[in-house]
Scaffold this active site. Structure first.
Site, short mmCIF file in Angstrom:
data_model
loop_
_atom_site.label_atom_id
_atom_site.label_comp_id
_atom_site.label_asym_id
_atom_site.label_seq_id
_atom_site.Cartn_x
_atom_site.Cartn_y
_atom_site.Cartn_z
N GLU A 17 1.86 1.79 -3.48
CA GLU A 17 0.73 2.32 -4.25
C GLU A 17 0.69 3.84 -4.18
O GLU A 17 0.44 4.52 -5.18
CB GLU A 17 -0.58 1.72 -3.72
N HIS A 18 0.94 4.38 -2.99
CA HIS A 18 0.97 5.84 -2.83
C HIS A 18 2.20 6.45 -3.50
O HIS A 18 2.11 7.46 -4.19
CB HIS A 18 1.00 6.19 -1.34
N GLU B 47 -4.55 8.02 7.17
CA GLU B 47 -5.51 7.06 6.63
C GLU B 47 -5.80 5.95 7.66
O GLU B 47 -6.95 5.54 7.83
CB GLU B 47 -4.98 6.46 5.34
N HIS C 17 0.83 -1.21 0.00
CA HIS C 17 0.00 0.00 0.00
C HIS C 17 0.87 1.26 0.00
O HIS C 17 0.52 2.26 -0.65
CB HIS C 17 -0.92 -0.02 1.22
#
Length: 440
Positions: free
Chosen positions: A81-82, A158, A78
């Protein structure tokens, strides 16, 4: 009245099936073309040509997700992904955003337990631009230290946001109980500890190891030429080493029975889950039908009996998920804390009735009609078609045609559904609850 209503539903479902078959035959004559090429590099390119479409959707599917991470770098997929959209050697995050906005397109990504997907949807005339952009971010990430630190803070926010959302918390707790001490039970976001401590070299090493042709699928749909897409990808990845796919191990511990998180919430949030079928299991179509009857739609038993008849909840439903070696069926509901006992009683009665008597012919017809119709409605645009290509090729190594997919749904019998429901409900169950309860 109930019998007459059921008969009317059955007649409508039968008529819809007949109409659907005729329309499907007509549509089959002009079905968009699906093509697949395995490049010398090992990359699989799958496309679907949609003549006359004004858009094109491109997705780069990396067959690595949160279950493939060592616990010390939980959340690395993840994090990547950012970071990949933060810039390349020649592009900044701002220039990427402006270039996409300038053509009215969209670009995004998501991380799952077994894959990470980077995708763009653009005007059909901008196909090459989309390929260039996604190829750049997948092959030349800058990993600038200041951008890593900035994105680290975004991800921590997040995580905090999810932790403030009880329905997110209850699902996370359920997966921890369903797959204890296994990577499938971890959150894809990682934890505050792993994200805070993850170094640039760890992120870069994870990228270098897994973002290789052996784990890469390029899917595209729209008014495009398959050979042109395949040739471009072949050229850009010609010098990349093959790499190897991740080696996964199936869960070996029994699910935990119960997890309770004490929160001063207005609602009690409940998640209930069973392990289910892996990708490619021959009974997966029967499970989809079973889930729709159980809690997958407005006509489902959960929705009708728990919400419509008793008013116990605002939201209730169930959904299946599949992985390479296992799967799950998960139920979620929210109710007043004082009514949680009644909620469990009704859910238990629905499960007992399904286990003992199975489903009705009418429920079977409605569920198969829903699955067929929703499949066709989901093919209205290039984005949904690209997602179907990429997800199917990633999970199964093949893409079934629409006709074959529908045939497999129609081939599911009432007996198939009853059998699968029995197998799922007879397996160990996990329950997670978030609310103002004593966790002890």
């Amino acid at each position: 009245m109930v019998v007459a209503e059921a008969a009317a539903v059955a007649r409508a479902a039968a008529a819809n099936a007949t109409d659907g078959a005729r329309l499907q035959h007509e549509r089959g004559r002009r079905e968009p073309t699906i093509e697949k090429t395995v490049l010398d590099s090992g990359i699989r390119v799958v496309t679907e040509r949609m003549p006359g479409s004004k858009s094109v959707a491109i997705g780069f599917w990396v067959g690595v997700g949160s279950r493939d991470e060592d616990s010390s770098v939980a959340g690395a997929s993840h994090f990547l992904e950012h970071l990949l959209f933060k810039g390349t050697a020649e592009r900044s995050a701002r220039s990427i955003a402006m270039a996409v906005d300038a053509v009215g397109g969209e670009i995004n990504a998501y991380t799952s337990r077994e894959h990470t997907t980077y995708y763009a949807r653009l005007p059909a005339t901008k196909l090459r631009f989309g390929l260039e952009l996604l190829t750049d971010v997948l092959t030349q990430p800058a990993f600038r230290p200041d951008e890593i630190d900035a994105e680290r803070e975004v991800i921590l926010e997040e995580i905090l946001m999810n932790d403030d959302t009880p329905d997110d918390v209850v699902h996370a707790m359920l997966y921890e109980a369903l797959f204890p001490d296994h990577p499938l039970g971890r959150e894809t976001l990682g934890s505050p500890e792993t994200i805070s401590s993850m170094r640039r070299d760890q992120i870069s090493s994870f990228f270098e190891r897994w973002y290789r042709p052996a784990n890469l699928i390029v899917a595209a749909a729209g008014d495009l030429d398959h050979n042109a897409v395949a040739d471009y990808v072949a050229h850009r990845f010609a010098d990349n080493e093959l790499g190897e796919p991740p080696r996964r191990h199936a869960p070996d511990r029994e699910p935990e029975r119960l997890r309770v998180v004490t929160r001063p919430t207005e609602q009690a949030h409940v998640a209930m889950g069973w392990r289910a079928l892996a990708h490619g299991h021959p009974d997966r179509y029967a499970l989809w039908v079973a889930n729709h009857v159980f809690g997958g739609g407005l006509s489902s038993r959960l929705f009708q009996e728990v919400r419509e008849e008793r008013g116990l909840v605002y939201t209730i439903g169930s959904s299946p998920a599949a992985y390479s070696d296992t799967g799950s069926v998960v139920l979620y509901a929210g109710t007043m804390p004082s009514r949680i006992g009644e909620l469990f009683d009704v859910i238990e009665s629905i499960i007992s009735a399904l286990r003992e008597h199975g489903i009705t012919e009418t429920e079977h017809e409605v569920a198969t009609g829903f699955l067929e119709g929703s499949l066709l409605l989901g093919l209205e645009d290039s984005g949904s078609r690209m997602m179907r290509l990429g997800s199917s090729e990633t999970a199964l190594g093949e893409v079934t045609s629409i006709e074959e997919h529908i045939e497999r749904i129609r081939a599911v019998t009432v007996e198939d559904v009853t059998r699968v429901l029995g197998e799922v409900f007879d397996s160990p169950r996990s329950v997670a609850v978030v609310g103002p309860f004593d966790a002890s």
